[in-house]
Design a protein around this motif. Structure first.
Motif, PDB file in Angstrom:
ATOM      1  N   GLU A   3       0.820  -1.194   0.000  1.00  0.00           N
ATOM      2  CA  GLU A   3       0.000   0.000   0.000  1.00  0.00           C
ATOM      3  C   GLU A   3       0.860   1.252   0.000  1.00  0.00           C
ATOM      4  N   PRO A   4       0.295   2.388  -0.410  1.00  0.00           N
ATOM      5  CA  PRO A   4       1.040   3.635  -0.334  1.00  0.00           C
ATOM      6  C   PRO A   4       1.509   3.890   1.078  1.00  0.00           C
ATOM      7  N   GLY A   5       2.745   4.329   1.188  1.00  0.00           N
ATOM      8  CA  GLY A   5       3.288   4.641   2.500  1.00  0.00           C
ATOM      9  C   GLY A   5       4.013   3.481   3.141  1.00  0.00           C
ATOM     10  N   SER A   6       4.108   2.338   2.428  1.00  0.00           N
ATOM     11  CA  SER A   6       4.752   1.184   3.040  1.00  0.00           C
ATOM     12  C   SER A   6       6.250   1.373   3.188  1.00  0.00           C
ATOM     13  N   ASP A   7       6.822   2.378   2.522  1.00  0.00           N
ATOM     14  CA  ASP A   7       8.247   2.624   2.672  1.00  0.00           C
ATOM     15  C   ASP A   7       8.549   3.409   3.945  1.00  0.00           C
ATOM     16  N   ARG A   8       7.524   3.884   4.659  1.00  0.00           N
ATOM     17  CA  ARG A   8       7.735   4.625   5.896  1.00  0.00           C
ATOM     18  C   ARG A   8       7.560   3.689   7.066  1.00  0.00           C
ATOM     19  N   ARG A   9       8.557   3.645   7.945  1.00  0.00           N
ATOM     20  CA  ARG A   9       8.490   2.728   9.081  1.00  0.00           C
ATOM     21  C   ARG A   9       7.853   3.370  10.297  1.00  0.00           C
ATOM     22  N   LEU A  22      -5.074  -2.004   6.803  1.00  0.00           N
ATOM     23  CA  LEU A  22      -4.511  -3.131   7.533  1.00  0.00           C
ATOM     24  C   LEU A  22      -5.012  -3.154   8.975  1.00  0.00           C
ATOM     25  N   GLU A  23      -5.136  -1.997   9.598  1.00  0.00           N
ATOM     26  CA  GLU A  23      -5.670  -1.939  10.958  1.00  0.00           C
ATOM     27  C   GLU A  23      -7.130  -2.381  10.999  1.00  0.00           C
ATOM     28  N   LEU A  24      -7.901  -2.001   9.999  1.00  0.00           N
ATOM     29  CA  LEU A  24      -9.298  -2.444   9.932  1.00  0.00           C
ATOM     30  C   LEU A  24      -9.369  -3.952   9.709  1.00  0.00           C
ATOM     31  N   PHE A  25      -8.434  -4.474   8.916  1.00  0.00           N
ATOM     32  CA  PHE A  25      -8.352  -5.917   8.708  1.00  0.00           C
ATOM     33  C   PHE A  25      -8.068  -6.626  10.031  1.00  0.00           C
ATOM     34  N   PHE A  26      -7.179  -6.071  10.817  1.00  0.00           N
ATOM     35  CA  PHE A  26      -6.858  -6.632  12.131  1.00  0.00           C
ATOM     36  C   PHE A  26      -8.102  -6.679  13.021  1.00  0.00           C
ATOM     37  N   ASP A  27      -8.932  -5.652  12.955  1.00  0.00           N
ATOM     38  CA  ASP A  27     -10.127  -5.596  13.799  1.00  0.00           C
ATOM     39  C   ASP A  27     -11.112  -6.717  13.503  1.00  0.00           C
ATOM     40  N   LEU A  28     -11.069  -7.262  12.284  1.00  0.00           N
ATOM     41  CA  LEU A  28     -12.014  -8.320  11.934  1.00  0.00           C
ATOM     42  C   LEU A  28     -11.838  -9.542  12.836  1.00  0.00           C
ATOM     43  N   THR A  71      -2.605  -3.108  22.901  1.00  0.00           N
ATOM     44  CA  THR A  71      -1.168  -2.938  22.665  1.00  0.00           C
ATOM     45  C   THR A  71      -0.858  -2.872  21.177  1.00  0.00           C
ATOM     46  N   THR A  72      -1.597  -3.624  20.369  1.00  0.00           N
ATOM     47  CA  THR A  72      -1.384  -3.562  18.922  1.00  0.00           C
ATOM     48  C   THR A  72      -1.800  -2.200  18.378  1.00  0.00           C
ATOM     49  N   ALA A  73      -2.933  -1.675  18.843  1.00  0.00           N
ATOM     50  CA  ALA A  73      -3.370  -0.351  18.401  1.00  0.00           C
ATOM     51  C   ALA A  73      -2.364   0.724  18.809  1.00  0.00           C
ATOM     52  N   ALA A  74      -1.796   0.594  20.015  1.00  0.00           N
ATOM     53  CA  ALA A  74      -0.816   1.572  20.470  1.00  0.00           C
ATOM     54  C   ALA A  74       0.455   1.511  19.637  1.00  0.00           C
ATOM     55  N   LEU A  75       0.928   0.304  19.337  1.00  0.00           N
ATOM     56  CA  LEU A  75       2.124   0.170  18.503  1.00  0.00           C
ATOM     57  C   LEU A  75       1.885   0.719  17.097  1.00  0.00           C
ATOM     58  N   ASP A  82       1.799  -0.142   7.566  1.00  0.00           N
ATOM     59  CA  ASP A  82       2.006  -0.647   6.223  1.00  0.00           C
ATOM     60  C   ASP A  82       3.473  -0.913   5.910  1.00  0.00           C
ATOM     61  N   SER A  83       4.368  -0.563   6.841  1.00  0.00           N
ATOM     62  CA  SER A  83       5.774  -0.922   6.668  1.00  0.00           C
ATOM     63  C   SER A  83       5.951  -2.397   6.978  1.00  0.00           C
ATOM     64  N   LEU A  84       7.093  -2.968   6.627  1.00  0.00           N
ATOM     65  CA  LEU A  84       7.319  -4.384   6.909  1.00  0.00           C
ATOM     66  C   LEU A  84       7.297  -4.691   8.401  1.00  0.00           C
ATOM     67  N   PRO A  85       7.981  -3.888   9.268  1.00  0.00           N
ATOM     68  CA  PRO A  85       7.844  -4.148  10.712  1.00  0.00           C
ATOM     69  C   PRO A  85       6.407  -3.995  11.192  1.00  0.00           C
ATOM     70  N   GLY A  86       5.711  -2.984  10.664  1.00  0.00           N
ATOM     71  CA  GLY A  86       4.325  -2.775  11.063  1.00  0.00           C
ATOM     72  C   GLY A  86       3.439  -3.932  10.653  1.00  0.00           C
ATOM     73  N   GLN A  87       3.635  -4.447   9.438  1.00  0.00           N
ATOM     74  CA  GLN A  87       2.852  -5.594   8.989  1.00  0.00           C
ATOM     75  C   GLN A  87       3.142  -6.823   9.838  1.00  0.00           C
ATOM     76  N   PHE A  88       4.398  -7.002  10.227  1.00  0.00           N
ATOM     77  CA  PHE A  88       4.728  -8.135  11.092  1.00  0.00           C
ATOM     78  C   PHE A  88       3.994  -8.028  12.422  1.00  0.00           C
ATOM     79  N   ILE A  89       3.981  -6.836  13.007  1.00  0.00           N
ATOM     80  CA  ILE A  89       3.286  -6.637  14.281  1.00  0.00           C
ATOM     81  C   ILE A  89       1.797  -6.945  14.138  1.00  0.00           C
ATOM     82  N   VAL A  90       1.185  -6.418  13.085  1.00  0.00           N
ATOM     83  CA  VAL A  90      -0.259  -6.590  12.905  1.00  0.00           C
ATOM     84  C   VAL A  90      -0.610  -8.049  12.600  1.00  0.00           C
ATOM     85  N   PHE A  91       0.119  -8.674  11.665  1.00  0.00           N
ATOM     86  CA  PHE A  91      -0.239 -10.043  11.279  1.00  0.00           C
ATOM     87  C   PHE A  91       0.062 -11.050  12.388  1.00  0.00           C
ATOM     88  N   SER A  92       1.166 -10.859  13.109  1.00  0.00           N
ATOM     89  CA  SER A  92       1.447 -11.768  14.225  1.00  0.00           C
ATOM     90  C   SER A  92       0.397 -11.602  15.321  1.00  0.00           C
TER      91      SER A  92
END
Length: 391
Positions: A3-9, A22-28, A71-75, A82-92
């Protein structure tokens, strides 16, 4: 797909005010998680009533899921999701929360280790991410989070391994008691004095709406599984009106001005944590109220079940109990309608003790309607009210 902005950590300040896809996806995941909590409560009610032991066990499971979301919402408010570290946090976190939710129906019995192990695994994965990607700056020191992880993981696992439910509950209560201050201190350091009021408020609004969606789901399921006779239809109509009133009481007007209240607060971080705790109480009330809706929709004219009043009257009462401090945080005062509503629900307990469940449901819905009407009258007479800056 990137997604746009994925290069920003790290989130840029101008992008903080909106939750990402991605955050809305997590809420599901939490649609399913809250459904499992409701299912466990309903099983307890139908098997002879919800005693203190059953309520305490379900509460501990719910709190574990809540801290996973919080804690996930705070992180995600600091690390760009949408960054790689952010996606790891959300998907894990999604994976962990899903496993925890699957374990909930037997989360204090055969699947206790599954529930606790999933929570600890997510926490450990976050620590490994920090150690492997130290260049990702989320602000502040990791020490509070490390101490919280070390201190809470042991009682989580120890509680899952013991056979005594009372001892297990004690271990898990200690784990949650360690989690909370670790979250508060860690959130303050992650925020670093820059709190995204719009983003945090939007995330709290979204999880509240998910709890309302769960109430709609259990009400609709109960009506669908009934024979659609008039008493069941009346119960469903009362539940629908009650859900609408829960929505109105939340959003008019504290829920609407929460973003401005956090931004204008003297201590935005403290305001954010206080708002999160108020939402925890309100969402607990909505979930419990949803269970009450299903009970009186499915058996509207059944014999009196005094234990069911815990959900039918206690759910709306718990919601109002959380809504009162939430209003205090936003406006610096508590409307008398909140207090009168709590008093009215208390008065209904002896009145509904020997009546069919539908009568108790009608009483609880009438109280919610009265509170919502009082809010509308107050808003019309006083106009728009700016948020206070108490915290």
């Amino acid at each position: 797909m990137v997604e746009p902005g994925s290069d920003r950590r790290v989130r840029e300040k101008k992008s903080w005010h909106r939750a990402t896809v991605l955050e809305l996806f997590f809420d599901l995941v939490f649609v399913f998680a809250l459904n499992r909590i409701s299912f466990r409560l309903l099983e307890d009610f139908h098997s002879g009533g919800l005693g203190f032991k059953g309520f305490a066990e379900t509460l501990l499971l719910f709190l574990g899921l809540w801290f996973m979301w919080q804690t996930t919402a705070a992180l995600a408010s600091r690390v760009h999701p949408d960054s790689l570290p952010g996606q790891f946090i959300v998907f894990s976190s999604m994976a962990g929360a899903t496993v925890m939710a699957v374990a909930v129906p037997q989360g204090f019995e055969q699947r206790a280790l599954v529930f606790a192990g999933a929570w600890v695994a997510v926490r450990v994965s976050r620590l490994l991410l920090y150690l492997l990607a130290r260049q990702v700056r989320t602000g502040g020191s990791p020490l509070p989070g490390l101490l919280s992880l070390a201190g809470s993981s042991v009682p989580w696992i120890a509680g899952a391994l013991v056979n005594d439910p009372l001892l297990r509950g004690g271990f898990w209560a200690v784990a949650l008691a360690i989690e909370f201050p670790g979250f508060v201190v860690g959130f303050r350091q992650w925020a670093g004095g820059q709190v995204a009021g719009e983003h945090l408020a939007e995330r709290l609004q979204q999880i509240f709406l998910i709890s309302l969606g769960e109430a709609v789901f259990v009400s609709g399921r109960a009506f669908s599984d009934s024979d659609l006779a008039l008493p069941h239809a009346m119960g469903f109509a009362l539940a629908f009106v009650g859900i609408v009133q829960l929505w109105r009481i939340y959003f008019y007007r504290a829920g609407l001005v929460l973003p401005a209240a956090i931004t204008a607060a003297r201590d935005p971080t403290r305001q954010s944590v206080a708002a999160a705790m108020a939402h925890l109480i309100m969402i607990s009330g909505v979930v419990l109220a949803g269970v009450g809706f299903e009970l009186y929709i499915f058996e509207p004219a059944g014999r009196p079940e005094p234990n069911w009043l815990v959900a039918i009257l206690g759910g709306p009462a718990l919601f109002l109990l959380g809504r009162a401090p939430f209003e205090l945080q936003v406006f610096g005062r508590i409307s008398r309608s909140r207090l009168f509503g709590l008093l009215a629900l208390g008065v209904l307990i002896p009145a509904a003790w020997e009546t069919p469940p539908l009568v108790a449901g009608a009483g609880s819905t009438a109280v919610l309607v009265a509170v919502a009407v009082a809010d509308a009258v107050r808003a019309r007479s006083r106009g728009l009210e700016p948020p206070a800056t108490l915290l």
